[in-house]
Design an enzyme around this catalytic site. Structure first.
Site, mmCIF file in Angstrom:
data_model
loop_
_atom_site.group_PDB
_atom_site.id
_atom_site.type_symbol
_atom_site.label_atom_id
_atom_site.label_comp_id
_atom_site.label_asym_id
_atom_site.label_seq_id
_atom_site.Cartn_x
_atom_site.Cartn_y
_atom_site.Cartn_z
ATOM 1 N N VAL A 128 30.764 25.632 -72.850
ATOM 2 C CA VAL A 128 29.359 25.686 -73.232
ATOM 3 C C VAL A 128 28.540 25.185 -72.050
ATOM 4 C CG1 VAL A 128 27.574 24.804 -74.779
ATOM 5 C CG2 VAL A 128 29.854 25.334 -75.676
ATOM 6 N N GLU A 145 26.343 28.553 -75.058
ATOM 7 C CA GLU A 145 25.222 27.938 -74.355
ATOM 8 C C GLU A 145 24.481 26.957 -75.253
ATOM 9 O OE1 GLU A 145 22.319 28.731 -76.042
ATOM 10 O OE2 GLU A 145 23.570 30.101 -77.215
ATOM 11 N N GLY A 172 24.369 29.705 -81.986
ATOM 12 C CA GLY A 172 24.644 29.522 -80.570
ATOM 13 C C GLY A 172 25.846 28.623 -80.374
ATOM 14 N N GLU A 173 25.876 27.901 -79.257
ATOM 15 C CA GLU A 173 26.948 26.961 -78.918
ATOM 16 C C GLU A 173 28.279 27.652 -78.612
ATOM 17 O OE1 GLU A 173 27.571 24.181 -82.097
ATOM 18 O OE2 GLU A 173 25.487 23.493 -82.132
ATOM 19 N N GLY A 174 28.352 28.975 -78.737
ATOM 20 C CA GLY A 174 29.639 29.651 -78.650
ATOM 21 C C GLY A 174 30.323 29.766 -79.992
#
Length: 335
Positions: A70, A162, A302-304
């Site tokens: 990330v 991200e 998000g965050e992967g």
């Protein structure tokens, strides 16, 4: 580590980076046809196994090490009021990732991925792209190099994510600049923008696009992107150099890699998209990139997180591909 000399040199990498191994894919396809099932009956799982075979150059690929990274950055465009949360949240969430308390930590743990977090100068946001380029070429190349350096050459697959307050605006700006269309069609609520917040996003992006016209794709990344977007591009290219397939996350992560596609579509051939985000621009972006997502779970964290969840599907595809008996092994008649 890859050495990025200039943004202008990035498109030419498509001619020198490894390509999919057609022989390994063909051998994997022959194995699929010999397994104890009707041909094609496992649907997308079969295609995922062939994808892995081609990029790992192995008819029976396995995921011994899955890496998840990330990247986190802050953005000058937040000066335009596009973010409902303060930029301090970026660093706070990085600390949460490092402490194991976020969604991505749980999804990586259950799906067998080693997670690392790379914070990119959080105390120095990029410039406001309504007033000038978000990054210089040197800053962009430096962030790309940080992304490339984060990739483990021994990984069998790379999951990318991200974190960055304001980066849903960055994603919409990149998508609009690279693929055109009306700006409102690319803009979504992100972390919870209301109608006024959406209007500020649209206005900021339209002003940014008006200021930064006629740029080549990698110049668009510098003008409108952020450090985490550039790092994602660097990681994608480094993974390709090692024949490591990549699972991109949702709208923001996919938009981060989109300049590579716009520079040369071949640069994303080794990339899967883990899921289609609930952000309205993502489905449109996937159409532009000619990518089919692995999952559609209405996620937009998000965050992967969506990419890590898709890793479990990829593992399942390879377990079937490698573990099932052939008709001959099982003594089952094919006729």
């Amino acid at each position: 580590m890859m050495d990025f000399q200039s943004l202008a040199a990035i498109p030419a990498l498509a001619d020198s980076l490894p390509e999919a191994d057609a022989e390994a894919r063909a051998a994997a396809a022959r194995r699929q046809d010999s397994l104890t099932k009707p041909p094609g009956s496992l649907g997308r799982l079969e295609e995922l196994a062939l994808f892995m075979a081609a990029w790992r150059a192995d008819p029976r690929p396995r995921i011994g090490r899955a890496q998840a990274v990330v990247f986190a950055g802050n953005h000058g465009i937040c000066a335009q009021g596009v973010n409902p949360y303060p930029q301090a949240v970026t660093a706070q969430m990085v600390a949460n990732f490092e402490a194991g308390g976020a969604s991505i930590n749980q999804l990586c743990r259950v799906n067998g991925a080693a997670l690392s977090v790379v914070a990119l100068e959080l105390d120095r946001p990029t410039a406001d792209f309504t007033e000038g380029p978000a990054m210089t070429e040197a800053e962009t190349l430096e962030a790309m190099a940080r992304g490339a350096a984060a990739v483990d050459p021994g990984a069998d697959v790379l999951v990318l994510g991200e974190m960055g307050i304001g980066n849903s605006t960055i994603a919409a700006a990149l998508a609009a600049a690279l693929f055109g269309g009306a700006v409102p069609d690319w803009v979504g609520p992100g972390t919870g923008s209301d109608a006024e917040g959406l209007a500020r996003k649209v206005s900021a992006i339209e002003r940014g696009l008006a200021r930064h016209r006629g740029l080549r794709p990698m110049q668009v990344l510098a003008a409108l992107g952020g450090r985490e977007q550039a790092a994602i591009c660097g990681a994608v290219l480094a993974a390709r150099s090692h024949r490591i397939p990549v699972i991109l996350d949702g709208f923001i992560c996919t938009a981060a890699a989109a300049p590579l596609y716009a520079a040369d579509p071949r640069l994303l051939d080794h990339c899967l998209v883990g899921h289609v985000s609930a952000e309205p621009g993502h489905r449109r972006l996937l159409e532009a990139l000619k990518k089919q997502p692995v999952l559609a779970f209405d996620m937009r964290l998000g965050e992967g997180s969506g990419a890590a969840l898709a890793l479990g599907i990829l593992r399942a595809a390879l377990e079937c591909h490698n573990g099932m008996a052939t008709f001959g092994e099982a003594g089952v008649s094919e006729a």
